[in-house]
Design an enzyme around this catalytic site. Sequence first.
Site, short mmCIF file in Angstrom:
data_model
loop_
_atom_site.label_atom_id
_atom_site.label_comp_id
_atom_site.label_asym_id
_atom_site.label_seq_id
_atom_site.Cartn_x
_atom_site.Cartn_y
_atom_site.Cartn_z
N HIS A 1 -5.77 -0.62 12.03
CA HIS A 1 -5.06 -1.54 10.59
C HIS A 1 -5.96 -2.80 9.68
O HIS A 1 -7.38 -2.85 10.71
CB HIS A 1 -3.95 -2.24 11.35
CG HIS A 1 -3.41 -2.43 9.56
ND1 HIS A 1 -3.04 -2.01 8.15
CD2 HIS A 1 -2.95 -3.97 8.73
CE1 HIS A 1 -2.58 -2.25 7.24
NE2 HIS A 1 -1.93 -3.17 7.42
N ASN B 1 -0.72 -8.86 4.94
CA ASN B 1 -0.41 -8.00 5.15
C ASN B 1 -0.82 -6.96 2.91
O ASN B 1 -0.41 -7.51 2.68
CB ASN B 1 0.68 -7.64 6.38
CG ASN B 1 0.83 -6.15 6.80
OD1 ASN B 1 -0.60 -5.67 6.04
ND2 ASN B 1 1.27 -5.76 7.99
N GLN C 1 0.80 -1.05 0.14
CA GLN C 1 -0.11 -0.32 0.23
C GLN C 1 0.73 1.20 -0.28
O GLN C 1 0.41 2.54 -0.33
CB GLN C 1 -0.81 0.22 1.23
CG GLN C 1 -0.53 0.21 2.86
CD GLN C 1 -1.28 -0.41 4.04
OE1 GLN C 1 -1.51 -0.87 4.61
NE2 GLN C 1 -2.15 0.86 4.04
N CYS D 1 -5.07 0.45 3.46
CA CYS D 1 -5.40 -0.78 3.84
C CYS D 1 -6.00 -1.78 3.83
O CYS D 1 -6.39 -2.92 3.44
CB CYS D 1 -4.94 -1.79 5.98
SG CYS D 1 -6.06 -0.43 6.69
#
Length: 342
Positions: free
Chosen positions: A285, A306, A142, A148
């Site tokens: 997040h 992630n 990102q 996110c």
Amino acid sequence: MASPLAKCLCAAMLILTTLWASHVSARELSDMSMVERHEEWMAENGRVYKDAAEKARRFEIFKSNAQLVDSFNAGNHKYWLGTNKFADLTNDEFKATRTGFRTSKTTNTVKISKRFKYENVSAVPASMDWRTRGVVTPVKDQGQCGCCWAFSAVAAMEGITKLTTGKLISLSEQELVDCDVEGEDQGCEGGLMDDAFGFIISKGGLTTESNYPYRAMDGNCDAKKSASIAASIRGYEDVPANNEAALLTAVSQQPVSVAIDGGDYPFQLYSGGVFTGDCGTELDHAVTAIGYGTTSDGTKYWLLKNSWGTTWGENGYMRIERDVAAKEGTCGLAMEPSYPTA
Ligand SMILES: *[C@@H]1O[C@H](CO)[C@@H](O)[C@H](O)[C@H]1NC(C)=O
């Protein structure tokens, strides 16, 4: 003549003095080598600072992070830290630009059924890794954009699309960043996966990553690119909150979007192993749960994808402790999981 006890103490003091002396010289050495360590790290991470003052400032932050990493790793933990690409950022800087989950302030904007389609799933495999089933696209990054939420929603959608159509298609986060203003969604300033699913449903689907590539910044919606739909979803459901057993049934069926408290130092500098905290439950997040398992020493974990590139964590993934005493799950991961339905 000294007693055996005094001799013993004396020997112990000698050893202590020697240890202390070697400790001091090791410290001096490490202060010198910290400069080299920072230089090496800069080269590895392609980091260039604009001037000497900035470099000196970044060195101090790097040094403090490296010391934190070293002292943590010297202890006995189920995971370890590293001077990864975030090692010259303070935790505040890190939080400001690498996360981006906004807790929903207005629940009525989210049109959601209370249905949980997996509520009757009773037999789940002992472990799952959706990567090995070809359901997960490569780890994305990102960058310095707090979106996110878009990466989390897209990864879950890529998963259900592969499971229902047989096609693994990398879908566009930038389309969500630029075009989605549903509910809490504000591009690089944060958003919510459920609002993203709502946007995708009302718009009719998402285009591909290659058609609408990621730029790590806010932009105007490109309606032409956005009109070229590559995959769609029919709905989305929330996993019952604070229920890791329910989350397990969902993740056994498809990748699931997960909000998490991922803004603290240990998370920033996580390098491998099963993450156990410290972290709170302030959800800031978003990631995607793409599996679960148990290590050889019996530690149960979730497997999280992630969106911080492949050099963070375990090639971009994190294993994080599962079935903990707190009903919210480690770092609050069981508080607001959700998934799209085809
Ligand atoms: C689960 O089982 C109950 C009882 O048979 C049924 O009423 C319910 O609709 C089922 N839920 C789903 C999502 O299929």
